[in-house]
Motif scaffolding. Structure first.
Motif, mmCIF file in Angstrom:
data_model
loop_
_atom_site.group_PDB
_atom_site.id
_atom_site.type_symbol
_atom_site.label_atom_id
_atom_site.label_comp_id
_atom_site.label_asym_id
_atom_site.label_seq_id
_atom_site.Cartn_x
_atom_site.Cartn_y
_atom_site.Cartn_z
ATOM 1 N N GLY A 96 22.408 -3.319 -16.664
ATOM 2 C CA GLY A 96 22.209 -1.983 -16.140
ATOM 3 C C GLY A 96 23.488 -1.300 -15.700
ATOM 4 N N ASN A 97 23.448 0.015 -15.646
ATOM 5 C CA ASN A 97 24.479 0.857 -15.041
ATOM 6 C C ASN A 97 23.807 1.663 -13.945
ATOM 7 O OD1 ASN A 97 26.917 0.372 -16.389
ATOM 8 N ND2 ASN A 97 26.282 1.589 -18.145
ATOM 9 N N VAL A 98 24.189 1.443 -12.702
ATOM 10 C CA VAL A 98 23.577 2.144 -11.578
ATOM 11 C C VAL A 98 24.687 2.715 -10.707
ATOM 12 C CG1 VAL A 98 22.064 1.954 -9.586
ATOM 13 C CG2 VAL A 98 21.602 0.581 -11.617
ATOM 14 N N VAL A 139 29.561 5.324 -6.815
ATOM 15 C CA VAL A 139 30.337 4.286 -7.517
ATOM 16 C C VAL A 139 29.455 3.634 -8.581
ATOM 17 C CG1 VAL A 139 31.598 2.119 -7.276
ATOM 18 C CG2 VAL A 139 31.752 3.854 -5.479
ATOM 19 N N THR A 140 29.907 3.624 -9.827
ATOM 20 C CA THR A 140 29.137 3.002 -10.900
ATOM 21 C C THR A 140 29.241 1.487 -10.809
ATOM 22 O OG1 THR A 140 29.497 4.875 -12.375
ATOM 23 C CG2 THR A 140 28.841 2.799 -13.396
ATOM 24 N N ARG A 152 24.193 -10.684 -10.574
ATOM 25 C CA ARG A 152 25.280 -10.062 -9.814
ATOM 26 C C ARG A 152 25.385 -8.592 -10.176
ATOM 27 N NH1 ARG A 152 31.224 -9.957 -10.348
ATOM 28 N NH2 ARG A 152 32.130 -9.915 -8.249
ATOM 29 N N MET A 153 25.700 -7.777 -9.174
ATOM 30 C CA MET A 153 26.073 -6.376 -9.358
ATOM 31 C C MET A 153 27.538 -6.244 -8.992
ATOM 32 S SD MET A 153 22.886 -4.093 -7.854
ATOM 33 C CE MET A 153 23.695 -2.540 -8.276
ATOM 34 N N PHE A 154 28.302 -5.512 -9.816
ATOM 35 C CA PHE A 154 29.720 -5.357 -9.529
ATOM 36 C C PHE A 154 30.195 -3.992 -10.001
ATOM 37 C CE2 PHE A 154 29.051 -7.721 -13.456
ATOM 38 C CZ PHE A 154 29.751 -6.980 -14.386
ATOM 39 N N GLU A 155 31.251 -3.509 -9.377
ATOM 40 C CA GLU A 155 31.782 -2.195 -9.726
ATOM 41 C C GLU A 155 32.319 -2.205 -11.153
ATOM 42 O OE1 GLU A 155 34.505 -0.471 -6.970
ATOM 43 O OE2 GLU A 155 33.321 -1.052 -5.209
ATOM 44 N N ALA A 156 32.050 -1.135 -11.878
ATOM 45 C CA ALA A 156 32.484 -1.056 -13.272
ATOM 46 C C ALA A 156 34.004 -1.115 -13.397
ATOM 47 C CB ALA A 156 31.956 0.233 -13.905
ATOM 48 N N GLU A 157 34.716 -0.531 -12.443
ATOM 49 C CA GLU A 157 36.170 -0.492 -12.502
ATOM 50 C C GLU A 157 36.827 -1.632 -11.732
ATOM 51 O OE1 GLU A 157 37.754 1.595 -14.447
ATOM 52 O OE2 GLU A 157 35.832 2.488 -15.035
#
Length: 526
Positions: free
Chosen positions: A269-271, A276-277, A292-297
């Motif tokens: 996913g992209n949330v 912050v993406t 895990r969720m993590f920042e795209a950048e």
């Protein structure tokens, strides 16, 4: 040199673009996968029996693995393919030639971008394969012996200097790779596996994931959080996602985005959370999601995530997960279908139920002064979940991760800094004398030179800055530093020290952090 550098940058940009595509729903305008295979791939991959194609039909991979294969065709063989067609092809190949959940167990850290994981493979695999990339990259694909041998040949053909590098020039690398590694890999990671066929027959439909999901998480440097993720259908295997939650300190964790399901369980996913993406990389099975969720950048800025679908019965977390003997505290149980009386075992009394619903129960607890230290199973009615740690004193403090890599960046360049992010874990000693994990505690943080060389080079002065109250380390700028000896960059070798207060007594734990240069090649699987 310029051609090599340009190729590296192109590969890196392709990897970033491809990763964005992997987490995004496909366009309705994309061609179907069979047409793409026939019109785009058959120029190099010859047809075989049963609608198979040479090389392609003899491999199984994760979505990221197929993405990397297509990106390699683009950079090395000049493949021309649109983003929509690439997205369609990855979806089709991951669904029809993917990995079963059991085949990704133990190596999902690579998919989840847990880049400070210290891998544990046998010496032969580590030396022959893991010296250039993660062992997980090997473990996240399946091939027959012939395809494993072709992969060895590809390595030597594409990187002929490979045999002259460390851990290969001291042995007959090519001979060992063909005669020892190929049979080993074919046996360990075979193309044909009953687990895959069984999963294909039993994989749930995407509709099973539509609904509300209660979740719990932990972000190093910030703390625990909880909330609800609402999932609505937006196509056959695509979804709209809405997240509403908050951290233990009350700050919000809210946002919206989209997700796609591969292989019946690989959730990507992209949330956008508060502007912050963030990427979502979860394994979704039945009424549970975990990952895990993590920042795209900034993939180092990520949180552990576990969720249960509303309507199921599961206890996800106890926040906070510890209680000191002789004290009172307020804890919150996070889950789904929570009903019945909470029980924390002998010596722990429920003083008050502050709030109770099927999703969360807030309680005031008291531990007796003589409560036996150790891990307690937490029960809600007949539902058993995570443990509560009861302790009288802290025996030891550990820095997590014990070994970490941070990277310099910015400084006028295009590559951002990669932070170091740490937790301080308190450990107690049970009645049997064995250590047990109490939980993550607030700490005061600092860095020191790891060795004499680091002290001589003043690494603490130049490598970056540690936030004393959060355990977040921000490296220095990239590029040569005229203030350093020989104008070298701001790399360093640091000791990370956490000090935890236990009733007026300060206990410290130590870890190591290497502050090094930028990572130019950053593929979806490291």
């Amino acid at each position: 040199m310029k051609r090599k550098l340009r190729s590296g940058i192109t590969a890196s940009l392709l990897a970033v673009t491809a990763c964005m595509a992997l987490h995004s729903p496909q366009s309705l305008a994309a061609r179907d996968a069979q047409t793409i295979l026939k019109e785009t791939c058959q120029g190099c991959h010859t047809p075989e029996a049963d609608n198979a194609l040479s090389r392609i039909s003899h491999q199984r991979k994760t979505p990221e693995g197929w993405l990397m294969s297509i990106a390699r065709m683009q950079t090395m063989h000049g493949l021309q393919i649109s983003d929509d067609d690439r997205r369609t092809l990855v979806k089709y190949l991951a669904d029809t030639q993917g990995l079963a959940p059991s085949e990704t167990d133990g190596v999902r850290y690579a998919l989840e971008r847990r880049l400070n994981t210290v891998e544990k493979f046998d010496d032969q695999t580590s030396q022959m394969c893991g010296r250039c990339h993660s062992g997980a990259r090997v473990a996240l694909q399946r091939r027959p012996a012939q395809e494993w041998e072709r992969l060895v040949n590809f390595h030597l053909g594409q990187w002929p200097s490979l045999e002259y590098q460390a851990l290969s020039r001291d042995r007959d690398w090519f001979d060992l790779a063909r005669k020892e590694m190929v049979p080993l890999l074919a046996k360990r990671y075979p193309l044909d596996n009953p687990a895959w066929k069984k999963w294909q027959a039993s994989a749930p439909k995407a509709q099973a994931f539509v609904g509300d999901w209660n979740f719990s998480g932990h972000l190093p440097g910030k703390g625990e959080l909880a909330g609800v993720m609402s999932v609505t259908a937006d196509g056959d295997d695509t979804f709209k996602v809405s997240v509403k939650g908050q951290y233990a300190d009350g700050s919000p964790f809210n946002g919206d985005g989209s997700a796609i399901l591969y292989t019946g369980y690989e959730w990507r996913g992209n949330v956008t959370i508060d502007g912050v993406t963030m990427r979502q990389v979860f394994a979704a099975q039945g009424s549970a999601m975990q990952g895990r969720m993590f920042e795209a950048e900034h993939d180092e800025r990520g949180l552990d995530f576990v969720a249960a679908k509303q309507g199921s019965s599961r206890l996800l977390a106890v926040q906070p997960g510890y209680l000191k003997a002789g004290t009172e505290t307020e804890v919150t149980l996070i889950g789904s279908g929570l009903s019945g009386k909470p029980n924390f075992g002998k010596g722990v009394e429920v003083l008050e139920v502050v709030e109770q619903s099927p999703d969360r129960i807030k309680l005031k607890l008291k531990a007796a002064a003589n409560a036996q230290p150790g891990l307690r199973s937490v029960m809600v009615g007949s539902l058993k979940g995570p443990t509560l740690s009861v302790y009288s004193t802290i025996a030891e403090v550990k820095v997590v991760p014990a070994f970490s890599v941070a990277r310099i960046g910015d400084g006028g360049g295009s590559t951002p800094k990669v932070q170091g992010r740490f937790d301080a874990e308190a450990w107690g000693k049970g009645a049997d004398g064995k250590l047990y994990r109490i939980g993550v505690f607030p700490a005061q943080w600092k860095v020191e030179p790891f060795d004499d060389r680091a002290r001589e080079d003043e690494d603490v002065k130049f490598a970056g800055t540690m936030q004393a109250d959060s355990g977040v380390f921000t490296p220095g700028d990239a590029g040569p530093n005229p203030e350093r000896k020989m104008s070298t960059n701001n790399a360093g070798n640091l000791k990370v020290i956490a000090a935890v207060d236990d009733s007026g007594k300060s206990l410290t734990g130590e870890g190591q952090m290497i502050v090094t240069v930028q990572r130019w090649n950053n593929p979806p699987i490291p």
